[in-house]
Design an enzyme around this catalytic site. Structure first.
Site, short mmCIF file in Angstrom:
data_model
loop_
_atom_site.label_atom_id
_atom_site.label_comp_id
_atom_site.label_asym_id
_atom_site.label_seq_id
_atom_site.Cartn_x
_atom_site.Cartn_y
_atom_site.Cartn_z
N GLU A 81 2.03 48.23 -18.99
CA GLU A 81 3.15 47.87 -19.86
C GLU A 81 3.74 49.07 -20.58
O GLU A 81 4.63 48.92 -21.42
CB GLU A 81 2.69 46.83 -20.88
CG GLU A 81 2.25 45.52 -20.25
CD GLU A 81 1.93 44.43 -21.26
OE1 GLU A 81 1.97 44.71 -22.49
OE2 GLU A 81 1.64 43.28 -20.84
N THR A 252 0.61 38.89 -37.17
CA THR A 252 0.27 40.25 -36.74
C THR A 252 1.52 41.01 -36.25
O THR A 252 2.43 40.44 -35.65
CB THR A 252 -0.77 40.21 -35.61
OG1 THR A 252 -0.35 39.29 -34.61
CG2 THR A 252 -2.12 39.79 -36.16
N ASN A 272 3.46 35.32 -34.98
CA ASN A 272 3.34 33.88 -35.17
C ASN A 272 2.25 33.53 -36.18
O ASN A 272 1.47 34.36 -36.61
CB ASN A 272 3.00 33.23 -33.83
CG ASN A 272 1.76 33.85 -33.20
OD1 ASN A 272 1.84 34.92 -32.60
ND2 ASN A 272 0.61 33.21 -33.34
N ASP A 317 4.75 29.53 -31.60
CA ASP A 317 4.44 30.90 -31.21
C ASP A 317 5.70 31.74 -31.03
O ASP A 317 5.77 32.62 -30.18
CB ASP A 317 3.59 30.93 -29.93
CG ASP A 317 3.04 32.32 -29.61
OD1 ASP A 317 2.86 33.12 -30.55
OD2 ASP A 317 2.79 32.62 -28.43
#
Length: 701
Positions: A81, A252, A272, A317
């Site tokens: 990523e 977070t 979330n 979320d």
């Protein structure tokens, strides 16, 4: 090129430590702000994070001559990523398990390698694969956050560790770091992940030289009986009810952190709630600040400046951690300094970054949780019942988001923002069960309601998970064009002055498109799904395009898409291209023959169903739903018979913990293990009889 890391390290580096030291020691806030296009010095190229380059040697007239210049094999074959960082012919990039590689950006030769030696069993605590999004480069140092919640400073010239600090107490909550640090004003900024496991979020600033903690800003309040860390958290606590602190609260800061050199502000995207379900988390209501918010902080002190909450009372979320882009735009006759943001909740936000005022919020993807935003109040108008309070509901976007962490880019010549977009419906239903340490904490039944056991289930899931590349016009607040993708999970984008947009695709293609029309102009088969983010740079008068290639991340793991179709997964790689490049990838290797499964151990439907539910809860997010792996982690339908003979030793006792397979005896009983084993053997026999799911073929050409 293609050498194993240990073999490459035995050779003399092609670029000296002295040259790297000279190239990197002067990189500071001013250099990052005013860099030339030949380098890529920060995560989003510069602090505006628009991911646009004025390089045009590669353009819409010659991109069909683009060929691979070099490739580099990392140590693993899981999802990549990262966004590579490049300075004067040297590339710094991360791989799985937070490893860092310094490469010659002309040849792909390894200069140095750093392994933070993350305990492999900590992979259990990573919500979304053992990935890492990259490093920060500042004053001759390379900074990386590790999966076990450390921040490490390396000497850019050698990879030598300069300091290594623990950023979070992982004995209290299972914190992780997968995001890229940012550096500015002599400080390095880092957040963390772990909200799904009950963590309390925060962002921290460390001194780049010493590693000393300069400040920390918590994103949710703690127990009101304890003194809050600052006055703004006292006010935030008024927006919470119940005993939220017992589950951490969430929030977070696991991805976007952006420094604004013009206003001298730091913007963080907050995640979330923990648990997701707002009626469990905060039973008497409340907006739950600062969940799902963009918060502006003083970069020197961490003091609160302003916030805008994108999803008040978050319950799906819907994080606000997605990439934050800074821009100046003419808004209703006045030039405004703004934030452009396309978070999970499906609305494209334009926010005045001086004071946090909402200017616009329009859907860029399919949305049914809210009808629109009231610009006078800055709040969404929720559609009735979509919070699954009375009954289960199919909600769009899903928790994977209309847009997740995959970076978007902006082209100032077209005026368009290019967004990797997903349209996935997701079934939510309330669950009031308590969770255990190390277990996902959502209080929803999302996992079991999307569970299936046969090929048809998997095909249906694929049909309702749609991916697009969306070219969004922020000035007109609509999209100019959309290109549909074979899969929903695709990589970030890069825009260049050559009228090009580059994107890696989940089906194993790296593509260049016309930035104005979206027409495909060039593509390259990478032999693996792509979720990483492309960059461009110039060395010795040649323009390169580089992309990390490795299939993984939460959706690739969970949905278990079989991209390889009979081949072994190749190593995750960095590929670099230039006009006239002639390098070829090595051929894929045939996978070993599928072993015949053991005989089914029960035909008791209740036992098998119990095992299926346990698999969905504890195993599916790594080994794939429907027991269909993506090939990077073991496909549990296709393991040797010895695996089942040692089942309890592995699954309960952690016999393979050193390899990344932790034990689950803290949450599973012997009866649970028997049911799980019965389900897996049942699935293995079904697979054997049906000859497996064909999946999406990645051709080896």
């Amino acid at each position: 090129m293609g050498l194993k890391v240990e073999e490459a390290l035995a050779e003399e580096p092609s670029i000296s430590a002295v040259a790297i030291a000279d190239a990197t020691r002067g990189i500071n806030s001013e250099r990052i702000s005013s860099q030339t296009d030949r380098n890529w010095l920060s995560y989003g190229r510069d602090y505006h994070e628009q991911r646009f380059s004025r390089l045009s040697q590669v353009n819409d007239g010659n991109v069909d001559r683009l060929g691979m210049a070099w490739y580099f094999d990392t140590n693993y074959s899981r999802g990549l990523e990262a966004t590579p960082i490049i300075v004067d012919g040297v590339m710094f990039v991360t791989g799985n398990w937070s490893e860092v590689y310094a490469l010659n950006a002309i040849t792909g030769e390894l200069i140095w390698h750093y392994d933070p030696k993350v305990p492999k069993q900590w992979g259990k605590m990573a919500c979304c694969d053992v990935v890492n999004r990259g490093v920060a480069l500042y004053q001759g140092k390379v900074f990386v956050g590790t999966l076990d919640a450390r921040l490490v400073a390396l000497e850019a010239s050698t990879g030598r560790v300069l300091w290594d600090v623990k950023t979070a107490d992982t004995s209290e909550y299972p914190y992780t770091i997968t995001g890229a640090p940012r550096a500015a004003k002599g400080k390095v900024f880092i957040g963390n992940g772990g909200a799904e496991f009950g963590a309390r979020g925060f962002v921290s600033a460390y001194d780049v030289d010493s590693g000393d903690l300069v400040w920390r800003f918590f994103t949710v309040p703690r127990n009101p009986e304890d003194e809050q860390e600052n006055e703004i958290l006292v006010k935030a606590a008024e927006t919470w009810t119940g005993q939220w602190w017992k589950n951490g609260g969430g929030g977070t800061v696991w991805d976007s952190i952006v420094y604004d050199p013009e206003l001298d502000q730091l913007y963080i995207g907050v995640g979330n709630g923990s648990p997701w379900n707002r009626r469990i988390r905060s039973p008497d209501g409340g907006d739950n600040l600062f969940l799902s918010s963009i918060v502006a902080l003083d970069p020197d002190t961490g003091a609160y400046i302003w916030h805008f909450q994108e999803t008040p009372k978050e319950t799906w979320d819907y994080t606000a951690t997605q990439p934050i882009m800074l821009a100046d735009m003419n808004w209703q006759g006045k030039v405004r300094k703004v934030i452009w943001h396309a978070p999970k909740n499906g609305f494209f936000f334009i926010i005045d970054r001086e004071d946090g005022q909402l200017l616009s919020a329009e859907p860029f993807s399919k949305v049914n949780w809210a009808s629109h935003y009231n610009l006078a109040t800055g709040r969404p108008v929720e559609n009735p019942g979509m919070d699954y309070s009375a009954e289960g509901k199919y909600v769009s976007p899903s928790p994977y988001g209309a847009h997740s962490w995959h970076p978007m880019s902006y082209h100032p010549d077209t005026g368009l923002v290019y967004i990797p977009t997903m349209e996935i419906e997701y079934f939510f239903e309330e669950n009031t069960n308590d969770h255990k340490w190390g277990q996902w904490n959502t209080n929803t039944n999302y996992a079991t309601d999307v569970m299936g056991s046969d090929q048809e289930d998997q095909r249906v899931i694929r049909e309702v998970t749609n991916g697009f590349l969306t070219a969004w016009n922020p000035h007109e607040q609509n999209y100019a064009w959309r290109v549909e993708r074979e899969l929903a999970w695709n990589g970030g984008t890069l825009a260049t002055a050559g009228n090009l947009v580059f994107q890696g695709r989940g089906d194993g293609q790296f593509e260049a498109l016309d930035a104005i029309t979206g027409a495909s102009l060039w593509s390259y088969k990478t032999n693996a799904g792509v979720i990483g983010s492309p960059v461009t740079y110039m060395v010795d008068g040649e323009q390169y395009i580089a992309i990390p290639v490795g299939w993984g991340g939460i959706l690739a793991l969970t949905y278990g898409l079989e991209l390889l179709n009979g081949y072994e997964p190749p190593p995750s790689r960095i590929l670099a291209f230039k006009i006239g490049g002639q390098q070829l990838l090595p051929p894929l290797k045939q996978a070993s023959p599928r072993p015949e499964p053991p005989v089914r151990i029960t035909d008791d439907a209740e036992i098998i169903e119990h095992g299926a539910k346990l698999y969905a809860e504890y195993c599916g997010r790594c080994h794939g739903q429907f027991v269909v792996s993506n090939g990077r982690l073991p496909d549990l339908r296709r393991r040797p018979k010895q695996t089942y003979a040692a089942f309890d030793t592995v699954v309960l006792e952690g016999g393979l913990a050193a390899l990344g397979m932790p034990g689950f005896k803290d949450v599973l009983s012997s009866e649970d293990a028997h049911a799980l084993k019965a389900y897996l053997i049942d699935a293995a026999n079904d697979d054997w009889e049906q000859k497996g799911v064909t999946g999406v073929l990645v051709e080896n050409k």
